[in-house]
Design a protein around this motif. Structure first.
Motif, PDB file in Angstrom:
ATOM      1  N   ILE A 228       0.825  -1.216   0.000  1.00 24.92           N
ATOM      2  CA  ILE A 228       0.000   0.000   0.000  1.00 24.92           C
ATOM      3  C   ILE A 228       0.856   1.261   0.000  1.00 24.92           C
ATOM      4  CG2 ILE A 228      -1.633   1.354   1.381  1.00 24.92           C
ATOM      5  CD1 ILE A 228      -2.898  -1.354   2.180  1.00 24.92           C
ATOM      6  N   ARG A 229       1.923   1.270   0.776  1.00 22.88           N
ATOM      7  CA  ARG A 229       2.788   2.465   0.795  1.00 22.88           C
ATOM      8  C   ARG A 229       3.423   2.701  -0.563  1.00 22.88           C
ATOM      9  NH1 ARG A 229       4.670   0.684   6.296  1.00 22.88           N
ATOM     10  NH2 ARG A 229       5.909  -0.674   5.028  1.00 22.88           N
ATOM     11  N   ALA A 230       3.875   1.614  -1.206  1.00 20.92           N
ATOM     12  CA  ALA A 230       4.484   1.738  -2.540  1.00 20.92           C
ATOM     13  C   ALA A 230       3.445   2.233  -3.545  1.00 20.92           C
ATOM     14  CB  ALA A 230       5.062   0.401  -2.987  1.00 20.92           C
ATOM     15  N   LEU A 231       2.229   1.733  -3.444  1.00 20.16           N
ATOM     16  CA  LEU A 231       1.149   2.180  -4.323  1.00 20.16           C
ATOM     17  C   LEU A 231       0.909   3.673  -4.166  1.00 20.16           C
ATOM     18  CD1 LEU A 231      -1.462   1.783  -6.109  1.00 20.16           C
ATOM     19  CD2 LEU A 231      -2.639   1.430  -3.948  1.00 20.16           C
ATOM     20  N   MET A 232       0.756   4.120  -2.938  1.00 19.93           N
ATOM     21  CA  MET A 232       0.463   5.541  -2.706  1.00 19.93           C
ATOM     22  C   MET A 232       1.629   6.429  -3.149  1.00 19.93           C
ATOM     23  SD  MET A 232      -2.585   5.239  -1.920  1.00 19.93           S
ATOM     24  CE  MET A 232      -2.803   6.990  -1.996  1.00 19.93           C
ATOM     25  N   LYS A 233       2.846   5.947  -2.971  1.00 22.55           N
ATOM     26  CA  LYS A 233       4.025   6.700  -3.413  1.00 22.55           C
ATOM     27  C   LYS A 233       4.006   6.843  -4.940  1.00 22.55           C
ATOM     28  CE  LYS A 233       9.041   6.699  -3.086  1.00 22.55           C
ATOM     29  NZ  LYS A 233      10.228   5.970  -2.633  1.00 22.55           N
ATOM     30  N   GLN A 234       3.693   5.760  -5.657  1.00 23.58           N
ATOM     31  CA  GLN A 234       3.641   5.802  -7.123  1.00 23.58           C
ATOM     32  C   GLN A 234       2.500   6.691  -7.617  1.00 23.58           C
ATOM     33  OE1 GLN A 234       6.761   4.844  -8.140  1.00 23.58           O
ATOM     34  NE2 GLN A 234       5.647   4.082  -9.905  1.00 23.58           N
ATOM     35  N   VAL A 235       1.361   6.644  -6.944  1.00 23.59           N
ATOM     36  CA  VAL A 235       0.233   7.508  -7.313  1.00 23.59           C
ATOM     37  C   VAL A 235       0.645   8.965  -7.175  1.00 23.59           C
ATOM     38  CG1 VAL A 235      -2.059   8.291  -6.551  1.00 23.59           C
ATOM     39  CG2 VAL A 235      -1.610   5.844  -6.857  1.00 23.59           C
ATOM     40  N   ARG A 236       1.256   9.307  -6.046  1.00 24.69           N
ATOM     41  CA  ARG A 236       1.671  10.697  -5.811  1.00 24.69           C
ATOM     42  C   ARG A 236       2.713  11.122  -6.839  1.00 24.69           C
ATOM     43  NH1 ARG A 236      -1.302  13.938  -4.517  1.00 24.69           N
ATOM     44  NH2 ARG A 236      -0.361  15.155  -6.114  1.00 24.69           N
ATOM     45  N   LYS A 237       3.681  10.242  -7.122  1.00 23.80           N
ATOM     46  CA  LYS A 237       4.733  10.534  -8.097  1.00 23.80           C
ATOM     47  C   LYS A 237       4.120  10.785  -9.484  1.00 23.80           C
ATOM     48  CE  LYS A 237       8.835   8.465 -10.188  1.00 23.80           C
ATOM     49  NZ  LYS A 237       9.635   7.242 -10.289  1.00 23.80           N
ATOM     50  N   ALA A 238       3.181   9.945  -9.868  1.00 25.12           N
ATOM     51  CA  ALA A 238       2.533  10.104 -11.184  1.00 25.12           C
ATOM     52  C   ALA A 238       1.750  11.403 -11.249  1.00 25.12           C
ATOM     53  CB  ALA A 238       1.624   8.911 -11.456  1.00 25.12           C
ATOM     54  N   LEU A 239       1.072  11.755 -10.186  1.00 19.27           N
ATOM     55  CA  LEU A 239       0.278  12.995 -10.179  1.00 19.27           C
ATOM     56  C   LEU A 239       1.179  14.236 -10.161  1.00 19.27           C
ATOM     57  CD1 LEU A 239      -2.561  11.914  -7.780  1.00 19.27           C
ATOM     58  CD2 LEU A 239      -2.856  12.650 -10.151  1.00 19.27           C
ATOM     59  N   ASP A 240       2.341  14.127  -9.535  1.00 21.00           N
ATOM     60  CA  ASP A 240       3.243  15.276  -9.447  1.00 21.00           C
ATOM     61  C   ASP A 240       4.129  15.469 -10.673  1.00 21.00           C
ATOM     62  OD1 ASP A 240       2.284  15.898  -6.944  1.00 21.00           O
ATOM     63  OD2 ASP A 240       3.935  14.940  -5.859  1.00 21.00           O
ATOM     64  N   ALA A 241       4.238  14.424 -11.496  1.00 22.82           N
ATOM     65  CA  ALA A 241       5.121  14.508 -12.687  1.00 22.82           C
ATOM     66  C   ALA A 241       4.563  15.496 -13.697  1.00 22.82           C
ATOM     67  CB  ALA A 241       5.242  13.127 -13.322  1.00 22.82           C
ATOM     68  N   PRO A 242       5.457  16.280 -14.327  1.00 18.90           N
ATOM     69  CA  PRO A 242       4.977  17.186 -15.370  1.00 18.90           C
ATOM     70  C   PRO A 242       4.436  16.401 -16.549  1.00 18.90           C
ATOM     71  CG  PRO A 242       7.379  17.239 -15.213  1.00 18.90           C
ATOM     72  CD  PRO A 242       6.881  16.320 -14.135  1.00 18.90           C
ATOM     73  N   ARG A 243       3.330  16.894 -17.105  1.00 19.86           N
ATOM     74  CA  ARG A 243       2.705  16.228 -18.249  1.00 19.86           C
ATOM     75  C   ARG A 243       2.376  17.239 -19.308  1.00 19.86           C
ATOM     76  NH1 ARG A 243       0.487  14.312 -13.692  1.00 19.86           N
ATOM     77  NH2 ARG A 243      -1.481  15.394 -13.842  1.00 19.86           N
ATOM     78  N   VAL A 244       2.232  16.756 -20.538  1.00 22.23           N
ATOM     79  CA  VAL A 244       1.824  17.594 -21.650  1.00 22.23           C
ATOM     80  C   VAL A 244       0.392  18.051 -21.408  1.00 22.23           C
ATOM     81  CG1 VAL A 244       1.359  17.636 -24.128  1.00 22.23           C
ATOM     82  CG2 VAL A 244       3.330  16.372 -23.258  1.00 22.23           C
ATOM     83  N   ARG A 245       0.168  19.328 -21.498  1.00 24.03           N
ATOM     84  CA  ARG A 245      -1.186  19.865 -21.305  1.00 24.03           C
ATOM     85  C   ARG A 245      -1.713  20.328 -22.654  1.00 24.03           C
ATOM     86  NH1 ARG A 245      -3.406  18.537 -16.517  1.00 24.03           N
ATOM     87  NH2 ARG A 245      -1.857  18.662 -14.916  1.00 24.03           N
ATOM     88  N   GLU A 246      -2.700  19.633 -23.152  1.00 28.07           N
ATOM     89  CA  GLU A 246      -3.334  20.011 -24.413  1.00 28.07           C
ATOM     90  C   GLU A 246      -4.809  19.756 -24.316  1.00 28.07           C
ATOM     91  OE1 GLU A 246      -1.689  18.627 -28.049  1.00 28.07           O
ATOM     92  OE2 GLU A 246       0.340  18.648 -27.267  1.00 28.07           O
ATOM     93  N   GLY A 247      -5.545  20.272 -25.326  1.00 30.87           N
ATOM     94  CA  GLY A 247      -6.951  19.969 -25.398  1.00 30.87           C
ATOM     95  C   GLY A 247      -7.755  21.124 -24.999  1.00 30.87           C
TER      96      GLY A 247
END
Length: 128
Positions: free
Chosen positions: A109-128
């Motif tokens: 669970i800790r690894a899951l939450m860490k990966q979720v947070r990392k994915a949400l914090d990563a810069p992403r292409v913003r389009e649309g």
């Protein structure tokens, strides 16, 4: 605690896993949507654009790879972060899909939450 505005779409054909992940993410403060396969996930995303899609890899109807391909090709969705989940060897999946992040089932669970947070914090292409 996650900001209430962050939405995670959990996609898994195993109802028990889907419910457990949804409950866990809600407890952490995320808004959670669920889908039991990729086609249903795309239908949900037509209504609400999530910040993150947490998807199983092998599912009926529309599997994880096909779902991710559609997300990446859609200008309105390509900014959405994606995390794959699989019970098969995720090291092999990482080699086949460079740049894609995977969680090995069953996961800590800790690894899951860490990966979720990392994915949400990563810069992403913003389009649309």
């Amino acid at each position: 605690m996650a900001p209430a505005t962050e939405t995670v779409l959990v996609v898994d054909d195993e109802q028990g896993i889907l419910e457990a992940l949804a409950d866990l993410l809600r407890e952490e403060g995320y808004r959670v949507l669920t889908a039991s396969h990729g086609k249903e996930a795309l239908e949900r995303m037509a209504e609400v654009k999530p910040d993150l899609v947490l998807t199983d890899w092998m599912m009926p109807v529309l599997d994880g790879p096909a779902l991710i391909e559609r997300i990446q090709k859609d200008p309105e969705l390509r900014h959405v972060a994606v995390l794959g989940m699989s019970a098969v060897d995720t090291n092999g999946l990482r080699r086949q899909h460079p740049g894609m992040e995977f969680l090995q089932k069953p996961f800590d669970i800790r690894a899951l939450m860490k990966q979720v947070r990392k994915a949400l914090d990563a810069p992403r292409v913003r389009e649309g």
